[in-house]
Design a protein around this motif. Structure first.
Motif, mmCIF file in Angstrom:
data_model
loop_
_atom_site.group_PDB
_atom_site.id
_atom_site.type_symbol
_atom_site.label_atom_id
_atom_site.label_comp_id
_atom_site.label_asym_id
_atom_site.label_seq_id
_atom_site.Cartn_x
_atom_site.Cartn_y
_atom_site.Cartn_z
ATOM 1 N N ARG A 63 30.988 44.796 41.679
ATOM 2 C CA ARG A 63 29.566 44.506 41.660
ATOM 3 C C ARG A 63 28.986 44.364 43.062
ATOM 4 O O ARG A 63 29.703 44.082 44.028
ATOM 5 C CB ARG A 63 29.310 43.220 40.861
ATOM 6 C CG ARG A 63 29.543 43.373 39.362
ATOM 7 C CD ARG A 63 29.298 42.058 38.643
ATOM 8 N NE ARG A 63 30.381 41.107 38.898
ATOM 9 C CZ ARG A 63 31.462 41.002 38.154
ATOM 10 N NH1 ARG A 63 31.633 41.800 37.114
ATOM 11 N NH2 ARG A 63 32.385 40.110 38.436
ATOM 12 N N ASP A 64 27.662 44.556 43.151
ATOM 13 C CA ASP A 64 26.950 44.271 44.382
ATOM 14 C C ASP A 64 26.935 42.763 44.614
ATOM 15 O O ASP A 64 27.286 41.973 43.731
ATOM 16 C CB ASP A 64 25.531 44.833 44.327
ATOM 17 C CG ASP A 64 25.516 46.356 44.352
ATOM 18 O OD1 ASP A 64 26.453 46.950 44.908
ATOM 19 O OD2 ASP A 64 24.568 46.950 43.790
ATOM 20 N N TRP B 127 19.078 39.191 39.283
ATOM 21 C CA TRP B 127 20.361 39.322 39.986
ATOM 22 C C TRP B 127 21.526 39.358 39.007
ATOM 23 O O TRP B 127 22.675 39.085 39.401
ATOM 24 C CB TRP B 127 20.530 38.144 40.952
ATOM 25 C CG TRP B 127 19.423 38.035 41.950
ATOM 26 C CD1 TRP B 127 18.432 37.093 41.985
ATOM 27 C CD2 TRP B 127 19.184 38.892 43.066
ATOM 28 N NE1 TRP B 127 17.585 37.315 43.041
ATOM 29 C CE2 TRP B 127 18.024 38.419 43.736
ATOM 30 C CE3 TRP B 127 19.826 40.027 43.569
ATOM 31 C CZ2 TRP B 127 17.492 39.028 44.865
ATOM 32 C CZ3 TRP B 127 19.310 40.641 44.694
ATOM 33 C CH2 TRP B 127 18.156 40.139 45.341
ATOM 34 N N ASP B 128 21.278 39.686 37.778
ATOM 35 C CA ASP B 128 22.322 39.587 36.766
ATOM 36 C C ASP B 128 23.474 40.569 36.997
ATOM 37 O O ASP B 128 24.554 40.396 36.452
ATOM 38 C CB ASP B 128 21.740 39.793 35.361
ATOM 39 C CG ASP B 128 20.894 41.052 35.255
ATOM 40 O OD1 ASP B 128 19.911 41.173 36.005
ATOM 41 O OD2 ASP B 128 21.240 41.924 34.438
ATOM 42 N N GLY B 129 23.279 41.584 37.816
ATOM 43 C CA GLY B 129 24.361 42.524 38.087
ATOM 44 C C GLY B 129 25.134 42.215 39.352
ATOM 45 O O GLY B 129 25.941 43.039 39.803
ATOM 46 N N ARG B 130 24.925 41.035 39.909
ATOM 47 C CA ARG B 130 25.531 40.698 41.206
ATOM 48 C C ARG B 130 26.597 39.602 41.083
ATOM 49 O O ARG B 130 26.593 38.794 40.160
ATOM 50 C CB ARG B 130 24.455 40.182 42.168
ATOM 51 C CG ARG B 130 23.302 41.144 42.426
ATOM 52 C CD ARG B 130 23.682 42.206 43.428
ATOM 53 N NE ARG B 130 22.567 43.106 43.733
ATOM 54 C CZ ARG B 130 22.090 43.318 44.963
ATOM 55 N NH1 ARG B 130 22.608 42.682 45.989
ATOM 56 N NH2 ARG B 130 21.103 44.176 45.154
ATOM 57 N N ARG C 249 30.263 33.877 37.892
ATOM 58 C CA ARG C 249 30.070 34.813 38.994
ATOM 59 C C ARG C 249 29.213 34.209 40.107
ATOM 60 O O ARG C 249 28.762 34.911 40.998
ATOM 61 C CB ARG C 249 29.452 36.112 38.482
ATOM 62 C CG ARG C 249 30.436 36.921 37.649
ATOM 63 C CD ARG C 249 30.011 38.361 37.473
ATOM 64 N NE ARG C 249 29.011 38.524 36.422
ATOM 65 C CZ ARG C 249 27.734 38.809 36.649
ATOM 66 N NH1 ARG C 249 27.286 38.940 37.893
ATOM 67 N NH2 ARG C 249 26.892 38.966 35.644
#
Length: 383
Positions: free
Chosen positions: A243-244, A342-345, A372
């Motif tokens: 992930r980013d 920011w759910d993909g970080r 996370r």
């Protein structure tokens, strides 16, 4: 050992506050005068640490998978104080005397048995970890200050050359001791990934009334000596994650995240990274010039500075020039939220505790899973 009975006993004792630690150290030094020189002259901070450590241990006494790593780190960490096996029985005797004194009528044979069993476990785990660590690591590293930058009246950046390589992961911290404040150790995070010359940078902010930070910020010069304990801490990069990355730094909480940023920059294919750097005023963005230079050469990095105590709009969010004069306005957690989702970080947060707590809540509200969101989790008792 009855874990709940142990917790109930500690709760009753802890109600007496600072008197508990005062009694413990008085008893320890009366019984063992030779141990007094192992502690700082002023004991108020040490007394606070004792109660926090006991509270942390008792709260997890029925959760060994969580407690054992804490105790192991505590044992390794205590090597720098010169703690050896023969000291543990003395500490145990004074601890039992203290608990007996403050428990009053609640002290029974069963409670005493619980505490004896608990302390035996604590001592065993700490000693085994210390002995194992001694096979591969010194109790401390000697260091020489090779550069000092005073970024503002209350913040200095120090570069230290250890006498041997200091093995650490970006995001970790070490305890520092200065000659004029012997036995006062304070934790600071390394602000860089490892270098060929093994030097490490520390971002130090002056804390009013603190025994160490005023010396480091105002009086330390090139050539001065420090001692460093073993690296510690869990705020480290998940290198397996695809992930980013989101980095959120308040004031000198930037240091561990900057080290992680250097670590990311060494990857063949770095992820996208947003770094939010906040302070109360623009003057508090003490490292913005260096961050700007980094961002200028790293297309995957976006730096967003923010100030909370200055009026202004909030229209700026890009890699910026250090002299552009443009920053986001508002509390750092709110600025971060405005730039979401920011759910993909993977998120890493460091700074003042209130800011960290608010940021975690904002990120969770925006859909970032709490597992996370990484924070520094070693207990304050070790600081």
């Amino acid at each position: 050992m009855d874990a709940q009975r142990l917790k109930d006993s500690f709760d009753r004792v802890a109600e007496q506050g600072d008197a508990v630690a005062l009694f413990f150290y008085s008893d320890l030094f009366v019984r063992n005068p030779h141990l007094r020189d192992m502690f700082p002259v002023g004991m108020s901070g040490q007394r606070d640490k004792l109660l926090r450590a006991l509270g942390h241990i008792v709260a997890r006494v029925d959760d060994l998978p969580a407690l054992v790593p804490f105790l192991q780190q505590l044992g390794r960490d205590h090597r720098r104080f010169g703690i050896v096996a023969e000291h543990y029985p003395h500490v145990g005797a004074s601890l039992l005397a203290t608990l007996r004194h403050f428990a009053g009528d609640g002290w029974t044979d069963d409670v005493e048995g619980d505490w004896n069993a608990a302390y035996s476990l604590v001592a065993k785990v700490m000693l085994e970890a210390a002995d194992e660590n001694a096979l591969t690591s010194p109790a401390w590293w000697n260091g020489q200050v090779v550069a000092v930058e005073r970024r503002r009246f209350d913040i200095a950046v120090l570069r230290v050359q250890p006498d041997r390589p200091l093995p650490y992961r970006p995001g970790q911290s070490v305890a520092l001791e200065v000659p004029s404040r012997l036995r006062h150790w304070r934790y600071y995070s390394m602000a860089n990934a490892s270098r060929p010359d093994h030097t490490v940078d520390f971002h130090v902010r002056l804390v009013d009334g603190g025994p160490v930070s005023p010396v480091l910020v105002r009086r330390t010069e090139t050539g001065d000596r420090v001692r460093m304990g073993a690296p510690i801490g869990t705020l480290t990069l998940d290198e397996e994650s695809p992930r980013d990355v989101l980095l959120v730094a308040g004031s000198t909480g930037l240091a561990p995240l900057k080290a992680m940023l250097e670590q990311i920059a060494r990857r063949p294919a770095p992820p996208r990274v947003h770094l939010f750097f906040g302070a109360r005023t623009r003057d508090g963005l003490y490292d913005l010039e260096d961050l700007t230079k980094l961002a200028g050469g790293l297309p995957w990095l976006t730096v967003v500075p923010a100030v909370s105590d200055e009026p202004g709009g909030h229209g700026f969010s890009a890699v910026l020039s250090s002299d552009a004069g443009d920053v986001e306005h508002g509390s750092l957690p709110d600025v971060v939220a405005r730039h979401g989702p920011w759910d993909g970080r993977d998120a890493y947060v460091c700074g003042p505790s209130a800011m960290v707590g608010h940021t975690v809540e904002q990120l969770a509200r925006l859909g970032v899973a709490r597992d996370r969101i990484r924070l520094e989790t070693f207990a304050d008792a070790q600081r």
